[in-house]
Design a protein around this motif. Structure first.
Motif, PDB file in Angstrom:
ATOM      1  N   ASN A  11       0.992  -1.079   0.072  1.00  0.00           N
ATOM      2  CA  ASN A  11       0.041  -0.272  -0.189  1.00  0.00           C
ATOM      3  C   ASN A  11       0.755   1.399  -0.085  1.00  0.00           C
ATOM      4  N   GLU A  12       0.213   2.628  -0.304  1.00  0.00           N
ATOM      5  CA  GLU A  12       1.076   3.544  -0.444  1.00  0.00           C
ATOM      6  C   GLU A  12       1.657   4.141   0.834  1.00  0.00           C
ATOM      7  N   TYR A  17       6.713   5.036   4.276  1.00  0.00           N
ATOM      8  CA  TYR A  17       7.471   4.858   5.268  1.00  0.00           C
ATOM      9  C   TYR A  17       8.770   4.098   5.234  1.00  0.00           C
ATOM     10  N   LEU A  18       8.568   3.175   4.288  1.00  0.00           N
ATOM     11  CA  LEU A  18      10.209   2.511   3.840  1.00  0.00           C
ATOM     12  C   LEU A  18      11.195   3.705   2.937  1.00  0.00           C
ATOM     13  N   ARG A  19      10.631   4.348   2.488  1.00  0.00           N
ATOM     14  CA  ARG A  19      11.100   5.699   1.702  1.00  0.00           C
ATOM     15  C   ARG A  19      11.889   6.494   3.172  1.00  0.00           C
ATOM     16  N   LEU A  20      11.018   6.698   3.905  1.00  0.00           N
ATOM     17  CA  LEU A  20      11.608   7.630   5.079  1.00  0.00           C
ATOM     18  C   LEU A  20      12.624   6.872   5.772  1.00  0.00           C
ATOM     19  N   GLU A  21      12.386   5.505   6.039  1.00  0.00           N
ATOM     20  CA  GLU A  21      13.371   4.795   6.732  1.00  0.00           C
ATOM     21  C   GLU A  21      14.678   4.683   6.008  1.00  0.00           C
ATOM     22  N   TYR A  22      14.637   4.499   4.512  1.00  0.00           N
ATOM     23  CA  TYR A  22      15.911   4.659   3.905  1.00  0.00           C
ATOM     24  C   TYR A  22      16.551   5.691   4.239  1.00  0.00           C
ATOM     25  N   LEU A 195      -2.738  -7.185   4.117  1.00  0.00           N
ATOM     26  CA  LEU A 195      -1.557  -7.234   4.171  1.00  0.00           C
ATOM     27  C   LEU A 195      -0.764  -5.740   3.685  1.00  0.00           C
ATOM     28  N   ALA A 196       0.313  -5.513   4.528  1.00  0.00           N
ATOM     29  CA  ALA A 196       0.862  -4.236   4.167  1.00  0.00           C
ATOM     30  C   ALA A 196       2.539  -4.430   3.566  1.00  0.00           C
ATOM     31  N   LEU A 197       3.135  -5.434   3.727  1.00  0.00           N
ATOM     32  CA  LEU A 197       4.449  -5.732   3.367  1.00  0.00           C
ATOM     33  C   LEU A 197       4.887  -7.235   3.300  1.00  0.00           C
ATOM     34  N   VAL A 198       5.423  -7.450   2.169  1.00  0.00           N
ATOM     35  CA  VAL A 198       6.159  -8.843   1.629  1.00  0.00           C
ATOM     36  C   VAL A 198       7.478  -8.814   1.771  1.00  0.00           C
ATOM     37  N   ARG A 199       8.000  -9.696   2.501  1.00  0.00           N
ATOM     38  CA  ARG A 199       9.292  -9.756   2.749  1.00  0.00           C
ATOM     39  C   ARG A 199       9.813 -11.117   2.286  1.00  0.00           C
ATOM     40  N   VAL A 200      10.982 -11.089   1.379  1.00  0.00           N
ATOM     41  CA  VAL A 200      11.535 -12.322   0.831  1.00  0.00           C
ATOM     42  C   VAL A 200      13.092 -12.229   1.081  1.00  0.00           C
ATOM     43  N   ARG A 201      13.432 -13.501   1.791  1.00  0.00           N
ATOM     44  CA  ARG A 201      14.823 -13.477   1.948  1.00  0.00           C
ATOM     45  C   ARG A 201      15.265 -14.590   1.170  1.00  0.00           C
ATOM     46  N   LEU A 202      16.665 -14.160   0.794  1.00  0.00           N
ATOM     47  CA  LEU A 202      17.045 -15.041  -0.426  1.00  0.00           C
ATOM     48  C   LEU A 202      18.448 -15.069  -0.512  1.00  0.00           C
ATOM     49  N   GLU A 203      19.072 -16.521  -0.589  1.00  0.00           N
ATOM     50  CA  GLU A 203      20.678 -16.547  -0.844  1.00  0.00           C
ATOM     51  C   GLU A 203      21.154 -16.085  -2.179  1.00  0.00           C
ATOM     52  N   GLU A 204      22.239 -15.339  -2.100  1.00  0.00           N
ATOM     53  CA  GLU A 204      22.849 -14.605  -3.156  1.00  0.00           C
ATOM     54  C   GLU A 204      23.121 -15.779  -4.097  1.00  0.00           C
ATOM     55  N   CYS A 205      23.501 -17.047  -3.793  1.00  0.00           N
ATOM     56  CA  CYS A 205      24.048 -18.014  -4.405  1.00  0.00           C
ATOM     57  C   CYS A 205      23.094 -18.330  -5.510  1.00  0.00           C
ATOM     58  N   ASN A 206      21.609 -18.380  -5.345  1.00  0.00           N
ATOM     59  CA  ASN A 206      20.632 -18.515  -6.414  1.00  0.00           C
ATOM     60  C   ASN A 206      20.937 -17.859  -7.759  1.00  0.00           C
ATOM     61  N   GLY A 207      21.582 -16.814  -7.787  1.00  0.00           N
ATOM     62  CA  GLY A 207      21.898 -15.982  -8.958  1.00  0.00           C
ATOM     63  C   GLY A 207      20.573 -15.248  -9.280  1.00  0.00           C
ATOM     64  N   CYS A 208      19.476 -15.001  -8.557  1.00  0.00           N
ATOM     65  CA  CYS A 208      18.280 -14.303  -9.204  1.00  0.00           C
ATOM     66  C   CYS A 208      17.824 -13.376  -7.927  1.00  0.00           C
ATOM     67  N   TYR A 209      16.725 -12.491  -8.167  1.00  0.00           N
ATOM     68  CA  TYR A 209      16.454 -11.579  -7.367  1.00  0.00           C
ATOM     69  C   TYR A 209      14.834 -11.808  -7.426  1.00  0.00           C
ATOM     70  N   PRO A 210      13.930 -11.150  -6.498  1.00  0.00           N
ATOM     71  CA  PRO A 210      12.543 -11.594  -6.700  1.00  0.00           C
ATOM     72  C   PRO A 210      11.772 -10.034  -7.044  1.00  0.00           C
ATOM     73  N   THR A 211      10.718 -10.195  -8.112  1.00  0.00           N
ATOM     74  CA  THR A 211       9.912  -9.036  -8.267  1.00  0.00           C
ATOM     75  C   THR A 211       8.537  -9.294  -7.784  1.00  0.00           C
ATOM     76  N   VAL A 212       8.006  -8.480  -6.874  1.00  0.00           N
ATOM     77  CA  VAL A 212       6.660  -8.660  -6.100  1.00  0.00           C
ATOM     78  C   VAL A 212       5.771  -7.800  -6.665  1.00  0.00           C
ATOM     79  N   SER A 213       4.648  -8.445  -6.945  1.00  0.00           N
ATOM     80  CA  SER A 213       3.409  -7.300  -7.084  1.00  0.00           C
ATOM     81  C   SER A 213       2.102  -7.967  -6.367  1.00  0.00           C
ATOM     82  N   GLY A 214       1.297  -7.109  -6.324  1.00  0.00           N
ATOM     83  CA  GLY A 214       0.019  -7.411  -5.516  1.00  0.00           C
ATOM     84  C   GLY A 214      -0.802  -6.510  -4.712  1.00  0.00           C
ATOM     85  N   ASN A 215      -1.789  -6.751  -4.081  1.00  0.00           N
ATOM     86  CA  ASN A 215      -2.463  -5.907  -3.332  1.00  0.00           C
ATOM     87  C   ASN A 215      -2.510  -6.374  -1.705  1.00  0.00           C
ATOM     88  N   ARG A 216      -3.560  -5.889  -0.996  1.00  0.00           N
ATOM     89  CA  ARG A 216      -3.419  -6.244   0.317  1.00  0.00           C
ATOM     90  C   ARG A 216      -3.873  -7.747   0.726  1.00  0.00           C
TER      91      ARG A 216
END
Length: 244
Positions: A11-12, A17-22, A195-216
């Motif tokens: 959600n917006e 909030y994540l921008r402010l935290e950054y 839902l407000a936030l999706v968190r994905v934890r991934l090992e770097e050795c997988n050689g990929c990154y996640p792209t997440v889309s969705g709503n609440r």
């Protein structure tokens, strides 16, 4: 083995909030290190965001919502009342500090030095000594003096930034990481609660990154290979936390 955590707001409000935290993390990083004129980029970004949006009232409303929820949980027979009371006290403290704080960034407008250089920082390459001789003069001061100036400027935003960090901490604590498998690099999830936030934890050795889309209520995760910038067709093991 390196693990990376990716976060996607649903959600917006959480996005803001994540921008402010950054930006808060960038400010804190500059407290400890002399980065010359680069330290002004997060400060001016934060200043501009606070001029555009009324974050203070939004955060106060969010605190009121959290207090209402905590008071309901406290009435449950098996609730951890001391821990809930500790959270209530912490929220009330930050809420009070935010209410008492002056209008965000208003005091900085009276600083002639900041006002002069801020206008130039949005222009590429415009922080040269011939464009901003006052900046050139300030950068020649001892680091201890410049560090003190920087802390004073950032202090104006401290009540908001600490409040936002607390809200995100409460949000992240609503869900624990659980191991999941994404067949052919794709995973879909849903929730009956907003839902407000999706968190994905991934090992770097997988050689990929996640792209997440969705709503609440539902979300989708595609894992993309870094080298080829395409969706992977491999099964990816990762950890997921869907936070409210």
């Amino acid at each position: 083995m390196t693990e990376l955590t990716y976060e996607q707001p649903l959600n917006e409000k959480t996005r803001s909030y994540l921008r402010l935290e950054y930006l808060a993390d960038q400010l804190e990083f500059n407290f400890e290190n002399d980065h010359q004129h680069a330290c002004f980029f997060p400060l001016f970004s934060l200043w501009e965001l606070c001029e555009r949006c009324d974050y203070r009232n939004d955060v106060i409303k969010e605190f009121d919502r959290q207090l209402c929820l905590l008071n309901k949980w406290r009435d449950l027979p098996d609730s951890d009342k001391p821990q809930i009371q500790q959270l209530v006290d912490k929220i009330n403290l930050h809420r009070c500090q935010l209410i008492k704080s002056p209008r965000l960034g208003q005091a900085l407008k009276n600083d002639r030095f900041l006002s002069a250089i801020r206008q130039r920082f949005s222009m590429p390459g415009a922080s040269c000594s011939f464009d901003l001789p006052q900046l050139h003069f300030w950068l020649a001061k001892p680091w201890s003096e410049r560090q003190h100036n920087y802390q004073v400027w950032c202090e104006h935003f401290r009540p908001l930034l600490e409040a936002v960090k607390l809200i995100l901490e409460l949000c992240r604590n609503t869900a624990q990481f659980q191991t999941q498998i994404a067949p052919s690099g794709f995973y879909q999830g849903e929730s009956n609660q907003a839902l407000a936030l999706v968190r994905v934890r991934l090992e770097e050795c997988n050689g990929c990154y996640p792209t997440v889309s969705g709503n609440r209520n539902r979300f989708a995760i595609h894992f993309v290979t870094f080298e080829h910038h395409k969706h992977t067709d491999q099964a990816i093991k990762f950890e997921l936390a869907a936070c409210r």
